[in-house]
Design a protein around this motif. Structure first.
Motif, mmCIF file in Angstrom:
data_model
loop_
_atom_site.group_PDB
_atom_site.id
_atom_site.type_symbol
_atom_site.label_atom_id
_atom_site.label_comp_id
_atom_site.label_asym_id
_atom_site.label_seq_id
_atom_site.Cartn_x
_atom_site.Cartn_y
_atom_site.Cartn_z
ATOM 1 N N VAL A 495 0.782 -1.295 -0.081
ATOM 2 C CA VAL A 495 0.121 0.134 -0.029
ATOM 3 C C VAL A 495 0.951 1.261 0.089
ATOM 4 O O VAL A 495 0.516 2.337 -0.537
ATOM 5 N N LEU A 496 1.757 1.228 0.721
ATOM 6 C CA LEU A 496 3.018 2.480 0.844
ATOM 7 C C LEU A 496 3.491 2.610 -0.446
ATOM 8 O O LEU A 496 3.670 3.896 -1.106
ATOM 9 N N ILE A 497 3.823 1.653 -1.267
ATOM 10 C CA ILE A 497 4.429 1.776 -2.596
ATOM 11 C C ILE A 497 3.519 2.459 -3.353
ATOM 12 O O ILE A 497 3.861 3.181 -4.387
ATOM 13 N N VAL A 498 2.501 1.850 -3.386
ATOM 14 C CA VAL A 498 1.376 2.126 -4.328
ATOM 15 C C VAL A 498 0.937 3.754 -4.194
ATOM 16 O O VAL A 498 0.833 4.420 -5.170
ATOM 17 N N GLY A 499 0.959 4.029 -2.980
ATOM 18 C CA GLY A 499 0.720 5.615 -2.869
ATOM 19 C C GLY A 499 1.912 6.350 -3.336
ATOM 20 O O GLY A 499 1.666 7.449 -3.651
ATOM 21 N N PHE A 500 2.968 6.041 -2.695
ATOM 22 C CA PHE A 500 4.396 6.869 -3.043
ATOM 23 C C PHE A 500 4.521 6.812 -4.515
ATOM 24 O O PHE A 500 4.854 7.762 -5.193
ATOM 25 N N GLN A 501 4.207 5.744 -5.513
ATOM 26 C CA GLN A 501 4.467 5.559 -6.846
ATOM 27 C C GLN A 501 3.546 6.721 -7.547
ATOM 28 O O GLN A 501 3.774 7.378 -8.433
ATOM 29 N N ARG A 502 2.198 6.671 -7.037
ATOM 30 C CA ARG A 502 1.316 7.509 -7.764
ATOM 31 C C ARG A 502 1.774 8.999 -7.846
ATOM 32 O O ARG A 502 1.489 9.915 -8.467
ATOM 33 N N ALA A 503 2.020 9.426 -6.558
ATOM 34 C CA ALA A 503 2.320 10.722 -6.137
ATOM 35 C C ALA A 503 3.595 11.198 -6.883
ATOM 36 O O ALA A 503 3.486 12.094 -7.754
#
Length: 690
Positions: A495-503
């Motif tokens: 979840v952390l990586i998905v959020g960071f990646q989108r940003a």
């Protein structure tokens, strides 16, 4: 007699051996000139049925003898195995016919190579992180439930006792809906049954806002596995949640610059607003555009389809919790923008005609030359310029034209099949703006960006306001999803990586593109433009991306299955304001249009760095740019668009290397600027007394 028996035995052995071999016939087809619609269908004989088919394509089931949606011109492999373990490997290729198919097929392996670099997972490579997604339990959903359904489901009767061992396919419960229909619930897996709802109680009620928002509220039970099970794609490959190297590169840089500049993203926020409002605009300062116009140009280059479609993808993959990490990444990215845009102004060049030439090409070359790294500076600047030109034609142009046409034809059927003419009209509109240069671009974006962002934000606030009673459950879902997500979302790392990646992909902090726009700002003090620039990730990610995520969560669409991207966002708006998808389609076009005109300037400055600063050189670039607008809207180029879009991310490699080396210089300039600000030595507009 003995010889005859041995001969007979040998013959039977040979026949038996041949009988075990698998005979495979393939039907290969390319039904149209549309890319990625090839297919391979197999007919297998021999061996012992049933057969399994392990295709390269992860979306094709192990039980399917047919793989479709294949890229023309690209080999596809399959391993066929019978019931006794006899296997054979085959490789097939759907022949490309149309020119678009040839382009797509040629770029597919190039894109795969780029992905290996940009999305390489360092942590799993050295063995400190297992990227495979495991599940320790299987949720049992309510039959007939879908996201947004207006129904009420009650657990009528349990057919199996809690904590009992059950097998896949066994009946475990009876569920009743408001329609009066009784539905039998079958176990989706084998394991230990764990109740989530008591007999006779409501499982899901669409009138209960907490049920709509809470992730997994429609589940009535869990089946706990005896041991963790790796989740797999249809073709049997394990599902993974990698930590892409490019995301680590961008985020580590953002964290480093945040610490190096003393949390400038927080302590400089108030002053950045003052600068954007024009409080310190000096009309006699060198440059071509105001602080606000530079900000609007840069924001228009980042606020776009990623904020609508990309966020929906992130929420679909990472759940509500991805929103929290998206905000954190946006706040950190503000520091990267400060550093690169400060340097963009410091190392810009203004010719005798007043035209500004600036951006990473300049500070990478001349900033590093000042540090006796002339060779490195030339290499990094040249590499950045090449990538920026490719990115402007692709991700900043063709991709925008292509996706805006797809979005508009979905709401306006008369556009279907008229991509070429849509591209021509769009090219004319873009041409009218970019012929005037940065002044014209800045004036248009200065008007369009506030309007389109305002309309979109008001639409988001309207949806949130109508569903304001969901605010508690929504933020609970975001917090729970960020720190205790289910294994199905990849756990907290996933979840952390998905959020960071989108940003990181959305606000382009660290990519260096915005430094080109900000280098044209009227200012005598480079750090002043760094302050203005740090507002971009805040607007793009912390505000616009977060509002999109909240719309999805408040309407319960974050739980939708089988739909993602812009259509999911459109459905979320449409579930509350039936006519808003039409407004959203118009917003998508304006987002894409403003992105195109901003990226035309970015690409042109990279072009003039490589091919000369003459007016003729600029005209050649602009003509090519407009041709690519028509191409992007006319045809689907698949891997070509993916390749050019990835070049935007690749720009961050040379850029951040330079930013690391020059960060000390920026910190010194910042201290000097803050001293002048406190001493009142900076130009400041006088308030007229009436």
């Amino acid at each position: 007699m003995r010889k005859y028996l041995l001969s007979l035995f040998f013959s039977f052995s040979i026949l038996s051996l041949f009988a075990q071999e698998l005979d495979v016939k393939a039907n290969i087809g390319n039904p149209s000139n549309i890319i990625n619609d090839g297919f391979v269908e197999l007919e297998v004989t021999g061996g012992v049925p049933p057969y399994t088919y392990k295709w390269d394509d992860q979306g094709t089931s192990l039980n399917s003898p047919r793989a479709q949606g294949l890229a023309e011109g690209v080999p596809v492999n399959v391993i066929i195995t019978d019931a006794e373990g006899t296997s054979t490997t085959r490789s097939y290729k759907v022949e490309a016919n149309a020119i678009t198919e040839h382009f797509n097929g040629s770029f597919k392996p190039i894109v795969a190579s780029m992905e290996k670099v940009l999305f390489w997972d360092l942590f799993s490579a050295i063995g400190i992180y297992d990227p495979v997604v495991y599940a320790d339990a299987k949720n049992v959903p309510t039959p007939g439930w879908t996201a947004g359904i207006e129904d009420r489901f009650v657990l009528k009767q349990w057919l199996k006792p809690e904590n009992s061992q059950i097998n896949k396919g066994e009946p475990i419960a009876i569920v009743e809906s408001d329609t009066g229909e009784d539905m039998e619930v079958l176990a989706p897996a084998s394991g230990t049954l764990e109740y989530l709802v008591e007999e006779g109680k409501v499982i899901y009620n669409f009138e209960n806002k907490q049920h709509v928002i809470e992730q997994g509220a429609h589940n009535l039970a869990r089946i706990v596995y005896d041991e963790k099970v790796p989740l797999t794609h249809p073709n049997g490959d394990p599902q993974t949640k990698n930590i892409p190297f490019i995301v680590v590169w961008l985020l580590f840089g953002a964290l480093f610059f945040t610490l190096r500049m003393g949390f400038i993203n927080i302590r400089g926020f108030r002053h950045s607003l003052q600068l954007a409002r024009g409080k310190y605009d000096d009309p006699d300062a060198p440059g071509q555009v105001t602080h606000f116009q530079a900000l609007a140009t840069a924001v228009s280059g980042t606020v776009g389809l990623g904020n609508i479609a990309g966020v929906a993808v992130a929420i679909s993959l990472g759940g509500a919790g991805a929103t929290f990490w998206m905000i954190i990444a946006g706040l950190l990215g503000m520091s990267s923008k400060f550093v690169e845009c400060t340097l963009g102004v410091k190392y810009r060049f203004i010719n005798s005609e007043g035209r500004v030439f600036g951006g990473p090409m300049n500070y990478l070359r001349y900033g590093l030359e000042k540090r006796n790294k002339k060779g490195l500076g030339k290499v990094l600047a040249g590499l950045f310029a090449i990538l920026a030109i490719g990115a402007s034609f692709g991700g900043g142009n063709m991709f925008q034209a292509n996706q805006s046409f797809e979005a508009l034809q979905g709401q306006m059927p008369f556009l279907i099949g008229n991509g070429f003419w849509f591209g021509v009209v769009t090219a004319i509109l873009v041409g009218v703006v970019i012929i005037g240069g940065i002044n014209s671009i800045a004036k248009v974006t200065g008007r369009i960006v506030p309007v389109m962002a305002g309309v979109y934000i008001l639409g988001c606030l309207a949806v949130i306001g109508i569903n304001i009673e969901n605010i508690g459950p929504a933020f609970t879902a975001i917090y729970d999803g960020a720190f205790s997500p289910s294994a199905l979302k990849g756990g907290i790392i996933g979840v952390l990586i998905v959020g960071f990646q989108r940003a990181a992909f959305s606000n382009e902090a660290g990519v260096g593109s915005a430094a080109i726009a900000h280098s044209a700002a009227k200012t005598n003090h480079p750090p002043s433009e760094g302050f203005v620039a740090l507002l971009e990730p805040f607007i793009d990610t912390v505000v616009v991306c977060t509002l999109t995520a909240l719309v999805l969560i408040f309407t319960g669409k974050h739980e939708a299955v089988g739909i993602a991207g812009a259509q999911l966002t459109s459905d979320a708006f449409g579930s509350v304001i039936f006519w808003f998808p039409y407004v959203l389609a118009a917003a998508v076009f304006l987002f894409a249009f403003s992105t195109m005109i901003s990226w035309s300037y970015y690409g042109m400055r990279a072009w003039t760095y490589l091919f000369g600063k003459s007016i003729k050189s600029e005209i050649i670039y602009k003509v090519l740019f407009l041709v690519f607008v028509v191409v992007g809207a006319s045809v689907s180029l698949g891997a070509v668009l993916d390749f050019s879009d990835m070049m935007i991310l690749a720009m961050s490699f040379p850029n951040i290397i330079g930013l690391y080396i020059m960060s000390g210089e920026v910190r010194t300039d910042l201290r000097d600027y803050m001293r002048k600000l406190k001493a009142g030595e900076l130009f400041k507009k006088q308030v007229e007394v009436k």
